[in-house]
Design an enzyme around this catalytic site. Structure first.
Site, PDB file in Angstrom:
ATOM      1  N   TRP A   1       0.834  -1.208   0.000  1.00  0.00           N
ATOM      2  CA  TRP A   1       0.000   0.000   0.000  1.00  0.00           C
ATOM      3  C   TRP A   1       0.867   1.255   0.000  1.00  0.00           C
ATOM      4  O   TRP A   1       0.532   2.263  -0.619  1.00  0.00           O
ATOM      5  CB  TRP A   1      -0.920   0.003   1.225  1.00  0.00           C
ATOM      6  CG  TRP A   1      -1.784   1.225   1.341  1.00  0.00           C
ATOM      7  CD1 TRP A   1      -3.038   1.400   0.834  1.00  0.00           C
ATOM      8  CD2 TRP A   1      -1.471   2.455   2.011  1.00  0.00           C
ATOM      9  NE1 TRP A   1      -3.519   2.651   1.144  1.00  0.00           N
ATOM     10  CE2 TRP A   1      -2.570   3.319   1.864  1.00  0.00           C
ATOM     11  CE3 TRP A   1      -0.362   2.909   2.718  1.00  0.00           C
ATOM     12  CZ2 TRP A   1      -2.591   4.599   2.409  1.00  0.00           C
ATOM     13  CZ3 TRP A   1      -0.373   4.194   3.249  1.00  0.00           C
ATOM     14  CH2 TRP A   1      -1.484   5.018   3.099  1.00  0.00           C
ATOM     15  N   HIS A   2       2.003   1.180   0.685  1.00  0.00           N
ATOM     16  CA  HIS A   2       2.869   2.350   0.802  1.00  0.00           C
ATOM     17  C   HIS A   2       3.614   2.660  -0.489  1.00  0.00           C
ATOM     18  O   HIS A   2       4.070   3.800  -0.662  1.00  0.00           O
ATOM     19  CB  HIS A   2       3.876   2.153   1.944  1.00  0.00           C
ATOM     20  CG  HIS A   2       3.291   2.375   3.301  1.00  0.00           C
ATOM     21  ND1 HIS A   2       2.604   1.399   3.998  1.00  0.00           N
ATOM     22  CD2 HIS A   2       3.269   3.467   4.098  1.00  0.00           C
ATOM     23  CE1 HIS A   2       2.201   1.886   5.149  1.00  0.00           C
ATOM     24  NE2 HIS A   2       2.586   3.136   5.238  1.00  0.00           N
ATOM     25  N   GLY A   3       3.769   1.710  -1.354  1.00  0.00           N
ATOM     26  CA  GLY A   3       4.453   2.007  -2.598  1.00  0.00           C
ATOM     27  C   GLY A   3       4.634   0.776  -3.463  1.00  0.00           C
ATOM     28  O   GLY A   3       4.702  -0.350  -2.978  1.00  0.00           O
TER      29      GLY A   3
ATOM     30  N   PHE B   1       1.922   8.091  -1.436  1.00  0.00           N
ATOM     31  CA  PHE B   1       1.211   6.852  -1.164  1.00  0.00           C
ATOM     32  C   PHE B   1      -0.289   6.990  -1.380  1.00  0.00           C
ATOM     33  O   PHE B   1      -0.987   6.021  -1.344  1.00  0.00           O
ATOM     34  CB  PHE B   1       1.481   6.390   0.275  1.00  0.00           C
ATOM     35  CG  PHE B   1       2.945   6.332   0.610  1.00  0.00           C
ATOM     36  CD1 PHE B   1       3.845   5.799  -0.293  1.00  0.00           C
ATOM     37  CD2 PHE B   1       3.419   6.828   1.805  1.00  0.00           C
ATOM     38  CE1 PHE B   1       5.197   5.761   0.000  1.00  0.00           C
ATOM     39  CE2 PHE B   1       4.760   6.776   2.110  1.00  0.00           C
ATOM     40  CZ  PHE B   1       5.657   6.257   1.203  1.00  0.00           C
TER      41      PHE B   1
END
Length: 500
Positions: A331-333, A500
């Site tokens: 999800w963060h990248g 993000f």
């Protein structure tokens, strides 16, 4: 539009002025228009995506309500069909715009592995700002409607405002429908002017700007200097950079959430707290109860529990936790280093769960006291080291770089850097370093107040005498203007979590 930009400093007072003087019935329309302008200031074209996500989830909510009221025998089937369709379309948009290039790069690498020339090229599209945040907020709403936790919203205007509320639109917190949507319903009842509420919100915004402009943007100079040239440095510099990044990302992301909460509070809205002194955590599990609370609770409620949580045995629980943390990393990248970062946290959790009895036996045999300050200090220190180790994967340019970075910490000792003045050659000279250390001390004091007094900075200051309260606020403002990062080489820096 950045919170620490002149653009926002002009935008927000205008929004507030009209918000307080226009008829109450027009408040929702005005804030929605302001939110659209706020988002379009990044890239006007991508407002189409947030509008599409809004319309799809709004319509799906009404369809779920209609299915629930239906007397058809296949009511559950149609509800699931609506939910899955809505999730699929929203996650497809997120996947294409956030992970499309990553997927194509991995396909290219796989083809080259077999000696084939890849026919596929990157999409060449920019990542829409905040797409992960507003997508998850919208999906949380539709899941809540499906579970009958809330009623479907019948006003497209109110629902659109819920999805696009500008203070928390692009970097959270990820609000729940039962909190923010409920407040939007009562927007016409918000008191026109409440001096204490406005002052409290302003204090939070000032503290957030201090965290961003005085600490995060300053310490980023040291962090970037070392991480961008880590092959040139030894263990001391690398450890300082790793610790520096832990503080940078906390102050950077925490500042956005605090400024967002302050701006919303001035307008009469209460956003959920997103950080609770995370580096005072006594375990990794405790850390995730304090860090990015809106996201960790989202994954718990909408992924971990539906997967079965901890109710199907330890093995199933371990698998669920690894899935959740790996997805959280992704999800963060769109990069393997984020997946590894999430996997490391998943490993921490699983190891802690499976070794708890062994740890207790060891501590009992060593007669370790566990109800004293020294034990909590040791727990906090060990937890911070573990968290900071994982942050290296988050900050490095690749998994390979992160591993080499860690290797150099152990094979290239440079303890003399702390004593020969080389520490002041890492982008910050002695005066700048002293400013940074003093600012970090203030951050520690505020977090200590949060833990022991159970109140935020604005609440704490309103308990104090008038001279202390406004002296502290004036001091923060002076530090922002004098020590904040400005000028050609220090343009307003983008908040880390915008990507993000």
């Amino acid at each position: 539009m950045l919170f620490n930009s002149v653009h926002f400093m002009l935008f927000f007072p205008i929004v507030l002025f009209l918000y307080f003087i226009i008829p109450r019935k027009l408040r929702s329309i005005w804030i929605l228009a302001a939110s659209c302008y706020f988002y379009m200031s990044w890239n006007p074209k991508y407002v189409v995506l947030i509008a599409l996500s809004t319309i799809i989830t709004f319509g799906s909510g009404l369809a779920l309500e209609k299915c629930q009221a239906s007397k058809r025998r296949k009511k559950k089937f149609w509800k699931k069909t609506v939910l899955i369709s809505c999730l699929f379309v929203n996650l497809l948009m997120l996947g294409v715009f956030k992970y499309g290039n990553f997927f194509l790069e991995e396909c290219d690498a796989l083809l080259r592995l077999f000696g084939l020339e890849p026919p596929i090229r990157q999409f060449g599209i920019l990542l829409p700002v905040g797409i992960s945040f507003y997508t998850f907020q919208a999906l949380g709403y539709i899941i809540d409607v499906y579970k009958n936790d809330i009623a479907a919203e019948h006003s497209l205007l109110r629902y659109a405002l819920f999805v696009s509320f500008f203070p928390q639109l692009v970097a959270g917190p990820i609000e729940r429908s039962y909190n923010l949507l409920k407040q939007i319903h009562g927007i016409e009842k918000i008191q026109l002017w409440n001096a204490k509420r406005v002052a409290s919100g302003a204090i939070l915004m000032i503290w957030g700007l201090f965290l961003k402009m005085v600490i995060a943007d300053r310490i980023s100079i040291l962090v970037d200097t070392v991480f961008d040239n880590y092959q040139m440095y030894g263990s001391t510099e690398l450890c300082l950079a790793a610790v520096g990044f832990a503080l940078q990302i906390y102050c950077d992301f925490g500042s956005y959430s605090i400024i967002a909460a302050g701006a919303a509070k001035i307008m009469g809205f209460t956003l959920m707290e997103n950080f609770y002194a995370p580096y005072f955590a006594v375990s990794v599990k405790d850390f995730w109860k304090r860090w990015h609370i809106s996201l960790s609770s989202w994954f718990k409620d909408y992924l971990y529990i539906p997967l079965g949580g901890s109710y199907k045995g330890r093995i199933h629980q371990a698998v669920n936790k690894m899935i959740v943390f790996s997805v959280s990393g992704l999800w963060h990248g769109a990069d393997w280093r984020f997946v590894v970062w999430g996997g490391v946290h998943g490993f921490y959790q699983i190891f802690a769960d499976t070794s708890v009895s062994f740890q207790n036996k060891c501590l009992d045999s060593l007669c370790v006291k566990r109800n004293c300050f020294s034990w909590k200090l040791l727990q906090m220190t060990v937890t911070f080291i573990l968290i900071d180790f994982a942050w290296i994967f988050f900050r490095a340019d690749s998994v390979k770089d992160a591993l080499y970075f860690i290797k150099r910490i152990f094979v290239c000792p440079t303890p003399w850097t702390l004593f020969n003045g080389d520490i002041y050659t890492l982008g910050l000279d002695r005066p700048e370093m002293n400013i940074l250390l003093f600012s970090i001390f203030l951050l520690g004091c505020v977090d200590l107040i949060r833990v022991h007094k159970q109140c935020l900075l604005d609440e704490f200051l309103f308990e104090q005498n008038l001279w202390f309260r406004w002296g502290a606020v004036a001091g923060l403002i002076v530090m922002i203007f004098v020590f904040g990062q400005y000028g050609p080489s220090f343009d307003a820096q983008q908040f880390i979590y915008f990507q993000f």
